[in-house]
Each structure stands twice: as structure tokens, then as C-alpha cells.
Design a protein around this motif. Structure first.
Motif, short mmCIF file in Angstrom:
data_model
loop_
_atom_site.label_atom_id
_atom_site.label_comp_id
_atom_site.label_asym_id
_atom_site.label_seq_id
_atom_site.Cartn_x
_atom_site.Cartn_y
_atom_site.Cartn_z
N PHE A 84 51.01 10.40 20.44
CA PHE A 84 51.07 11.04 21.77
C PHE A 84 50.27 12.34 21.35
O PHE A 84 50.13 12.89 20.27
CB PHE A 84 52.58 11.55 22.06
CG PHE A 84 53.44 10.15 22.22
CD1 PHE A 84 53.29 9.35 23.20
CD2 PHE A 84 54.44 9.81 21.38
CE1 PHE A 84 54.03 8.27 23.62
CE2 PHE A 84 55.06 8.78 21.75
CZ PHE A 84 55.16 8.01 22.94
N ILE A 85 49.89 12.91 22.52
CA ILE A 85 49.19 14.28 22.46
C ILE A 85 50.11 15.05 23.35
O ILE A 85 49.96 14.74 24.51
CB ILE A 85 47.80 13.98 23.02
CG1 ILE A 85 46.85 12.89 22.07
CG2 ILE A 85 47.14 15.53 22.78
CD1 ILE A 85 45.42 12.74 22.62
N ALA A 86 50.77 15.96 22.77
CA ALA A 86 51.89 16.73 23.71
C ALA A 86 50.96 17.82 24.85
O ALA A 86 49.88 17.93 24.30
CB ALA A 86 52.72 17.76 22.75
N PRO A 87 51.74 17.65 25.62
CA PRO A 87 53.06 17.20 26.03
C PRO A 87 53.02 15.87 26.77
O PRO A 87 53.90 15.09 26.85
CB PRO A 87 53.73 18.34 27.10
CG PRO A 87 52.38 18.77 27.71
CD PRO A 87 51.37 18.91 26.66
N GLN A 88 51.83 15.50 27.23
CA GLN A 88 51.87 14.22 28.12
C GLN A 88 50.79 13.22 27.73
O GLN A 88 50.84 12.04 28.45
CB GLN A 88 51.89 14.74 29.61
CG GLN A 88 52.83 15.38 30.28
CD GLN A 88 54.03 14.52 30.54
OE1 GLN A 88 53.82 13.52 31.36
NE2 GLN A 88 55.05 14.52 29.91
N GLY A 89 50.15 13.21 26.75
CA GLY A 89 49.08 12.41 26.37
C GLY A 89 49.81 11.02 25.88
O GLY A 89 50.59 11.11 24.80
N VAL A 90 49.42 9.97 26.18
CA VAL A 90 50.05 8.55 25.67
C VAL A 90 49.30 7.86 24.62
O VAL A 90 50.02 7.60 23.72
CB VAL A 90 49.95 7.64 26.93
CG1 VAL A 90 51.00 6.41 26.36
CG2 VAL A 90 50.85 8.38 28.05
N THR A 91 48.07 8.19 24.44
CA THR A 91 47.38 7.51 23.21
C THR A 91 46.10 8.60 22.85
O THR A 91 45.90 9.48 23.54
CB THR A 91 46.89 6.16 23.29
OG1 THR A 91 45.97 6.18 24.38
CG2 THR A 91 47.99 5.15 23.75
N ALA A 92 45.50 8.17 21.76
CA ALA A 92 44.15 8.75 21.34
C ALA A 92 43.29 8.59 22.31
O ALA A 92 42.46 9.41 22.78
CB ALA A 92 43.73 8.66 20.05
N TRP A 93 43.31 7.51 23.13
CA TRP A 93 42.19 7.05 24.14
C TRP A 93 40.92 7.51 23.93
O TRP A 93 40.18 7.32 22.78
CB TRP A 93 42.76 7.56 25.47
CG TRP A 93 42.15 6.74 26.57
CD1 TRP A 93 41.83 5.38 26.77
CD2 TRP A 93 41.54 7.48 27.77
NE1 TRP A 93 41.33 5.46 28.09
CE2 TRP A 93 41.07 6.43 28.63
CE3 TRP A 93 41.42 8.82 28.02
CZ2 TRP A 93 40.22 6.88 29.60
CZ3 TRP A 93 40.69 9.09 28.93
CH2 TRP A 93 40.32 8.10 29.92
N CYS A 94 40.27 8.17 24.83
CA CYS A 94 38.88 8.76 24.58
C CYS A 94 38.93 10.06 23.92
O CYS A 94 37.95 10.38 23.15
CB CYS A 94 38.05 8.78 25.94
SG CYS A 94 38.83 10.21 26.67
N TRP A 95 40.06 10.68 23.60
CA TRP A 95 40.21 11.94 22.87
C TRP A 95 40.20 11.85 21.53
O TRP A 95 39.56 12.77 21.01
CB TRP A 95 41.60 12.53 23.37
CG TRP A 95 41.84 12.73 24.73
CD1 TRP A 95 42.68 12.15 25.47
CD2 TRP A 95 40.81 13.41 25.72
NE1 TRP A 95 42.58 12.25 27.06
CE2 TRP A 95 41.36 13.00 27.13
CE3 TRP A 95 40.05 14.22 25.64
CZ2 TRP A 95 40.87 13.76 28.39
CZ3 TRP A 95 39.26 14.79 26.80
CH2 TRP A 95 39.85 14.58 28.15
N GLY A 96 40.35 10.76 20.91
CA GLY A 96 40.00 10.66 19.51
C GLY A 96 38.53 10.74 19.30
O GLY A 96 37.86 11.34 18.41
N ALA A 97 37.69 9.87 20.17
CA ALA A 97 36.30 9.89 19.89
C ALA A 97 35.71 11.28 20.23
O ALA A 97 34.65 11.74 19.64
CB ALA A 97 35.42 8.89 20.88
N PHE A 98 36.23 12.03 21.26
CA PHE A 98 35.88 13.36 21.81
C PHE A 98 36.11 14.36 20.60
O PHE A 98 35.23 15.07 20.10
CB PHE A 98 36.64 13.71 22.96
CG PHE A 98 36.43 15.11 23.34
CD1 PHE A 98 35.44 15.67 23.95
CD2 PHE A 98 37.51 15.90 23.26
CE1 PHE A 98 35.11 17.06 24.30
CE2 PHE A 98 37.37 17.54 23.51
CZ PHE A 98 36.20 17.90 24.16
N GLY A 99 37.36 14.21 20.00
CA GLY A 99 37.63 15.07 18.91
C GLY A 99 36.70 14.98 17.81
O GLY A 99 36.37 15.87 17.19
#
Length: 171
Positions: A52-67
Motif C-alpha cells: 500500500f502507499i499511504a494513505p490511499q494507494g493500493v499497489t505499486a502500479w506505475c509508481w514503482g517504475a516512476f520511483g
């Protein structure tokens, strides 16, 4: 922040639909907040596919690649927060940022969907700082007006009020 696509919703939180960064500098607070209670203590963890990505993110989704891209290209640590909420048009964000009665339901100050962005600004950002606030919005706003779409000035006026409120909160 923004609407559902930014939350990282995938069918059954399937890990094959998300990217888990390999760089240990890509982190989150692995917590999903579905309450209006105080934010939990900050405990950082590496962003995994099903974090989860607090407070409302449900998965790493595209944010993993972005990070991963930020950490690799800029040689910096990355801490992600996610305040996106599904099924939220820009008018809902504006109304809740301004604490209009119809967006506050039964809990004063917990005006949705802006509440989780406000909570993040108040509880986490003073301790971590912030470099950018990314926003995904649009699908829920399409078709509100006859003929599809909406006048640009409508969207601009509403998002500007949200930006102004966020800037005021951040000081």
C-alpha cells in the motif's frame, strides 16, 4: 493525487500488473487508511508490488517504475504518498477542499476526497518535505456537460481552487 487510476487499483492486487522497484531507495509507508482517525506513525518500507502507499494507494502500479526512474536517474531516495480516490471528479475535489457541506458527510473536517490529501499535508509532509504533487484527473469529468467534455474554464477554475488550498496548507 486525483482519481482512481492514480490509486494503483488492479484486479485483485495482481503483482503481474505492477512494477516493484529494485532500488532500495524507493519507499512508502505500507498502510491503507480507510478511517478518519489520526495518521499512523511513519514507518518506511521498501515499495513492493503489493505494498500500500499511504494513505490511499493500493499497489505499486506505475509508481514503482516512476520511483525507480527517479532514484536511478537523479541518484536520490524517493518516498511516495498516494492520496488519490476512485470515482472523484474535479468538482468533488474543489468542494471538499473548500469544505462545502455536501462533501463533509457526517464527520466535520473529513470532507472527501480532499481529506486524505489534507491529512498527508498535515501529518507527513512537515516531517518529510515535498518535491512535487502529481495529479491524475479527467475521466470522471468527461461527459458532465452536454456533448461530452466540459468547458476548459470549468476544469481550470476547479483545479485552481484545489491547488490554491493545497498551497495555503503547505504555507
Amino acid at each position: 493525487s486525483g482519481q482512481s487510476n492514480a490509486t494503483g487499483i488492479t484486479l485483485n492486487r495482481e503483482p503481474e500488473n505492477v512494477y516493484a522497484p529494485t532500488d532500495d531507495r524507493v519507499n512508502c509507508i505500507n498502510y491503507f487508511d480507510n478511517t478518519t482517525v489520526a495518521a499512523p506513525e511513519m514507518v518506511f518500507s521498501h515499495l513492493e508490488a503489493q505494498s500500500f502507499i499511504a494513505p490511499q494507494g493500493v499497489t505499486a502500479w506505475c509508481w514503482g517504475a516512476f520511483g525507480q526512474a527517479l532514484a536511478t536517474n537523479w541518484d536520490v531516495p524517493v518516498l511516495l504518498f498516494n492520496t488519490a480516490i476512485g470515482n472523484t471528479g474535479i468538482f468533488k475535489w474543489r468542494a471538499s477542499a473548500n469544505e462545502e457541506a455536501n462533501s463533509c458527510a457526517t464527520t466535520p473536517g473529513a470532507c472527501m476526497p480532499y481529506y486524505y490529501l489534507k491529512k498527508t499535508i498535515e501529518n507527513y509532509i512537515p516531517k518529510t518535505g515535498i518535491r512535487a504533487l502529481l495529479w491524475h484527473q479527467g475521466e470522471n469529468d468527461y461527459g458532465i456537460f452536454e456533448g461530452g467534455g466540459f468547458p476548459p474554464e470549468y476544469y481550470y477554475s476547479n483545479i485552481k481552487q484545489v491547488i490554491d488550498k493545497t498551497r495555503a496548507q503547505l504555507g
